[in-house]
Design an enzyme around this catalytic site. Structure first.
Site, short mmCIF file in Angstrom:
data_model
loop_
_atom_site.label_atom_id
_atom_site.label_comp_id
_atom_site.label_asym_id
_atom_site.label_seq_id
_atom_site.Cartn_x
_atom_site.Cartn_y
_atom_site.Cartn_z
N GLU A 52 44.41 27.90 36.99
CA GLU A 52 42.92 28.58 37.21
C GLU A 52 42.55 29.02 36.01
O GLU A 52 43.03 30.03 35.24
CB GLU A 52 43.25 29.34 38.30
CG GLU A 52 41.86 30.05 38.79
CD GLU A 52 41.93 30.77 39.94
OE1 GLU A 52 41.40 32.05 39.99
OE2 GLU A 52 42.73 30.63 40.85
N ASP B 142 47.92 30.65 39.32
CA ASP B 142 46.71 31.47 39.37
C ASP B 142 47.27 32.86 38.50
O ASP B 142 47.86 33.68 38.77
CB ASP B 142 46.38 31.87 40.73
CG ASP B 142 45.27 33.17 41.00
OD1 ASP B 142 44.65 33.35 39.86
OD2 ASP B 142 45.25 33.68 42.02
N GLU C 198 24.22 39.60 30.72
CA GLU C 198 24.33 39.76 31.88
C GLU C 198 24.18 38.38 32.62
O GLU C 198 24.57 38.41 33.92
CB GLU C 198 23.32 40.72 32.31
CG GLU C 198 23.04 41.26 33.63
CD GLU C 198 22.03 41.79 34.19
OE1 GLU C 198 21.70 42.35 35.37
OE2 GLU C 198 21.18 42.37 33.27
N ASP D 174 48.13 37.01 45.78
CA ASP D 174 48.23 36.01 44.48
C ASP D 174 49.20 34.70 44.95
O ASP D 174 48.91 33.78 44.64
CB ASP D 174 48.83 36.62 43.48
CG ASP D 174 48.28 37.99 43.07
OD1 ASP D 174 47.00 37.86 42.80
OD2 ASP D 174 49.07 39.07 42.90
#
Length: 506
Positions: A354, A282, A128, A475
């Site tokens: 990225e 990306d 987490e 995008d």
């Protein structure tokens, strides 16, 4: 513990506890309850579940099709699976754990923080600490499109507070997020947007494909993570209504962008181009054309203005282990055609891949792209460098770019320069994926029209959104914005460096 028990612990990467009363009690209970016909009992830290008996305990969800035994020792869980079993695991230790210091346990299972999107895998263990922020939800949801996906969320003591845990809301869920694949055609997308319990096309009721395994309760579980996450990340549709949204791009600027396109391959502009070509990739590892795709943008500078030379919006044909190679090939063609249209102009090509979605895949894309561009690089004589990022506490730089707080600055800069006419598109703009069906500039303008700024509490807390109404993905817009930012003023944290094969050269 017996020898067989110790062997079982080591098999799953856990150190056998020494003189631990809790672990011994759990092991004894596991042995006793394993022969029961329909077990459903909770004893200290042990939980046994029978087939198709979902049970909730400490915000934990363990639905199984077959036997699954969970034994806790120290701060870790031993998960023993039988054949065909699967589960969605969210676990919180009962504080305090006084025996943790005296009986430490080590684990090699929950040890990976990088993403694996775009690759074939069976299990994913997520701590987490790596996704307590809502922004990480986009990465987690991306795994749900893979048919053989089993996610294990191991929560910390912060699970009890909704402000520090995305998993806190899941305590009211009755389903696991497993084997989630959906298909929604364009004709029935409005119906899915309006009806909250619909997850697939109505035309597939009689002939439902075998890969559609989602029902409305799974959609509700997804919404418990982040509002509208099902439509945004899986189906590709709407965005919830915002309280405060402002249009940021003037129509006059968009008209100028569409009309005025200078030629960059002819004199005199070709002589005034910058000698640096900046590319931003990306990547998105999804085959759903209604959701996110891979955005690629190539820009350079012309007399103080940013000129768009290349643009791609690429979708994978299938979710396979070759995703990184396919994305690299698409970027390779765009960069190669741009350089060939401007021979001898660029002395350096800078590429930023990225890595927010998947650092492993971003590295694979960079290495593959370097190999593909090597012949052209040797022919034209330019240097190829990649943006690098250095991990915290490490001196090693990796060939990917992490997008963090600089995104707001990048959009601020893009909006300012676009409205002032300093963002232009070349007449020789290269596009192998958009040009066949649309004018690339009009395609980009449609995404720019969806760009809004959402202000939650003063100008300090503003968020840019490009998915208004779910008309188009953002995008390409994000790729163009980040490429313009890196070209004009931005720089990666660890600079630009060359890569070769599997070794990064500094």
């Amino acid at each position: 513990m017996h020898r067989s028990d110790s062997t079982m612990w080591l098999k799953y990467g856990l150190s056998p506890p020494t003189r631990s009363p809790n672990a011994a009690l759990c092991a004894a209970a596991a042995t006793k309850c394993a022969s029961m016909t329909r077990p459903s009992c909770v004893l200290d830290s042990l939980t046994l579940y029978s087939p198709a008996w979902p049970c909730l305990c400490r915000y934990a969800i363990f639905p199984c099709r077959a036997w699954a035994i969970y034994v806790r020792a120290g701060n870790f869980i031993l998960t023993k699976f039988s054949r065909f079993s699967f589960c969605f695991c969210v676990w919180s230790p009962r504080p305090p754990i006084a025996a943790a210091a005296n009986h430490p346990a080590t684990s090699t299972i929950v040890a990976r923080s990088q993403g694996l999107r775009g690759q074939d895998f069976n299990f994913l263990f997520v701590d987490e600490a790596n996704f307590i922020k809502p922004g990480a939800m986009h990465t987690i949801m991306g795994f749900l499109n893979q048919t053989n996906c089993k996610l294990f969320f191991v929560s910390s003591t912060n699970t009890g507070q909704s402000s520090t845990s995305l998993l806190y809301n899941l305590k009211g869920s009755s389903n696991s997020l497993l084997n989630v694949v959906t298909y929604i055609c364009d004709d029935h997308l409005p119906e899915v947007q309006q009806r909250q319990n619909v997850t697939t096309c109505s035309c597939y009721v009689l002939q439902k494909p075998v890969y559609v395994t989602m029902d409305h309760s799974v959609r509700n579980t997804a919404e418990l993570f982040v509002k509208d996450s099902f439509m945004n990340e899986i189906a590709g549709g709407q965005v919830g209504n915002t309280l405060s949204a402002r249009s940021v791009i003037a129509s006059r600027a968009m008209d100028q962008f569409l009309v005025y396109r200078p030629s960059t391959s002819n004199s005199p502009n070709v002589h005034n181009l910058s000698r640096v070509l900046t590319a931003y990739i990306d990547p998105a590892f999804t085959a759903n054309r209604s959701a996110s795709g891979t955005g690629i943008a190539l820009v350079t500078e012309l007399n103080g203005a940013t000129v768009l030379l290349g643009m791609e919006h690429f979708y994978l044909e299938a979710l396979t282990g070759e995703a990184a190679a396919e994305i690299a090939q698409c970027a390779n063609l765009c960069v190669a055609y741009t350089c060939l249209l401007h021979p001898g102009v660029f002395r350096e090509v800078r590429v930023a891949v990225e890595g927010n979605s998947s650092q492993d895949s971003a590295t694979a894309i960079a290495l593959r792209l370097a190999d593909l561009l090597a012949p052209l690089q040797k022919r034209l004589g330019f240097s190829l460098v990649f943006a690098h990022t250095r991990q915290h506490g490490s001196s090693v730089a990796h060939p990917f770019y992490l997008l963090n707080k600089q995104k707001s600055r990048a959009f601020d800069l893009f909006i300012s320069r676009f409205n002032s006419g300093n963002i232009m598109a070349s007449q020789e703009l290269v596009s192998n994926t958009v040009l066949l069906g649309n004018d690339p500039c009009e395609y980009l303008v449609e995404q720019i029209k969806n760009l809004e700024i959402v202000i939650t509490s003063g100008d300090a807390n503003r968020v840019y959104s490009g998915k208004q109404g779910g008309k188009l993905a953002d995008d390409v817009l994000v790729a163009v914005v980040m490429a313009a930012y890196l070209s004009f003023e931005g720089a990666p944290p660890a600079g630009y460096h060359t890569v070769s094969g599997a070794v990064c050269r500094r």
